[in-house]
Design a protein around this motif. Structure first.
Motif, short mmCIF file in Angstrom:
data_model
loop_
_atom_site.label_atom_id
_atom_site.label_comp_id
_atom_site.label_asym_id
_atom_site.label_seq_id
_atom_site.Cartn_x
_atom_site.Cartn_y
_atom_site.Cartn_z
N SER A 1 0.80 -1.22 0.00
CA SER A 1 0.00 0.00 0.00
C SER A 1 0.84 1.27 0.00
O SER A 1 0.43 2.27 -0.57
CB SER A 1 -0.95 0.01 1.20
OG SER A 1 -0.22 0.11 2.40
N THR A 2 2.02 1.26 0.63
CA THR A 2 2.82 2.48 0.73
C THR A 2 3.90 2.59 -0.32
O THR A 2 4.43 3.67 -0.55
CB THR A 2 3.49 2.57 2.12
OG1 THR A 2 4.40 1.48 2.26
CG2 THR A 2 2.48 2.58 3.24
N GLY A 3 4.26 1.50 -0.94
CA GLY A 3 5.35 1.52 -1.92
C GLY A 3 6.72 1.53 -1.27
O GLY A 3 7.73 1.66 -1.94
N THR A 4 6.76 1.40 0.06
CA THR A 4 8.04 1.31 0.77
C THR A 4 8.07 -0.01 1.53
O THR A 4 7.07 -0.70 1.63
CB THR A 4 8.21 2.47 1.77
OG1 THR A 4 7.17 2.41 2.74
CG2 THR A 4 8.20 3.81 1.06
N LYS A 5 9.24 -0.33 2.06
CA LYS A 5 9.35 -1.57 2.83
C LYS A 5 10.33 -1.36 3.97
O LYS A 5 11.15 -0.44 3.95
CB LYS A 5 9.81 -2.72 1.95
CG LYS A 5 11.18 -2.54 1.32
CD LYS A 5 11.52 -3.69 0.41
CE LYS A 5 12.80 -3.39 -0.36
NZ LYS A 5 13.09 -4.41 -1.32
N LEU B 1 13.57 -6.22 4.86
CA LEU B 1 13.03 -6.88 3.67
C LEU B 1 13.84 -6.54 2.42
O LEU B 1 13.50 -6.98 1.33
CB LEU B 1 11.56 -6.47 3.47
CG LEU B 1 10.59 -6.90 4.57
CD1 LEU B 1 9.21 -6.31 4.30
CD2 LEU B 1 10.52 -8.40 4.68
N SER B 2 14.92 -5.80 2.58
CA SER B 2 15.74 -5.36 1.45
C SER B 2 16.72 -6.44 1.01
O SER B 2 17.59 -6.87 1.78
CB SER B 2 16.52 -4.11 1.85
OG SER B 2 17.49 -3.80 0.87
N LYS B 3 16.59 -6.87 -0.23
CA LYS B 3 17.53 -7.85 -0.78
C LYS B 3 18.94 -7.28 -0.83
O LYS B 3 19.92 -7.98 -0.57
CB LYS B 3 17.09 -8.25 -2.19
CG LYS B 3 15.82 -9.04 -2.27
CD LYS B 3 15.49 -9.32 -3.73
CE LYS B 3 14.03 -9.53 -3.97
NZ LYS B 3 13.24 -8.31 -4.01
N GLU C 1 11.29 1.90 -2.02
CA GLU C 1 12.19 2.58 -1.10
C GLU C 1 12.11 1.93 0.28
O GLU C 1 11.14 1.26 0.60
CB GLU C 1 11.80 4.05 -0.99
CG GLU C 1 11.90 4.80 -2.30
CD GLU C 1 11.43 6.24 -2.15
OE1 GLU C 1 11.09 6.66 -1.03
OE2 GLU C 1 11.38 6.92 -3.16
N LEU C 2 13.12 2.18 1.09
CA LEU C 2 13.13 1.67 2.45
C LEU C 2 12.54 2.69 3.40
O LEU C 2 12.66 3.90 3.19
CB LEU C 2 14.56 1.37 2.91
CG LEU C 2 15.31 0.28 2.17
CD1 LEU C 2 16.71 0.15 2.76
CD2 LEU C 2 14.58 -1.03 2.26
#
Length: 76
Positions: free
Chosen positions: A18-22, A26-28, A73-74
């Motif tokens: 929903s936000t387009g961020t994580k 969760l960042s590879k 984006e993070l």
């Protein structure tokens, strides 16, 4: 498996969508960079050394590939 863990995972995935961020974990890219740090420590400990030029090339190619497949984006 505990249902609260599953519900929390579903909640995090829904937020990511929903936000387009994580979240950072969760960042590879961050996980792969962590593996590179671990590989550096292992090679330092055991004496199996890859030349600095080869190391930079491997890291650069891996990060370019990850950057190409990353679309979010993070958050903090």
């Amino acid at each position: 498996m505990d249902n609260t863990i599953i519900e929390k995972a579903k909640e995090m995935l829904a937020q990511t969508k929903s936000t387009g961020t994580k979240a950072w974990y969760l960042s590879k890219t961050l996980w792969v960079d962590g593996l590179f740090i671990a590989a550096y420590l292992v090679q330092s400990y055991y004496g199996f050394i890859i030349s600095p030029e080869e190391q930079i090339a491997i890291i650069a190619v891996a990060n370019l590939i990850l950057r190409a497949v990353t679309g979010k984006e993070l958050t903090k």
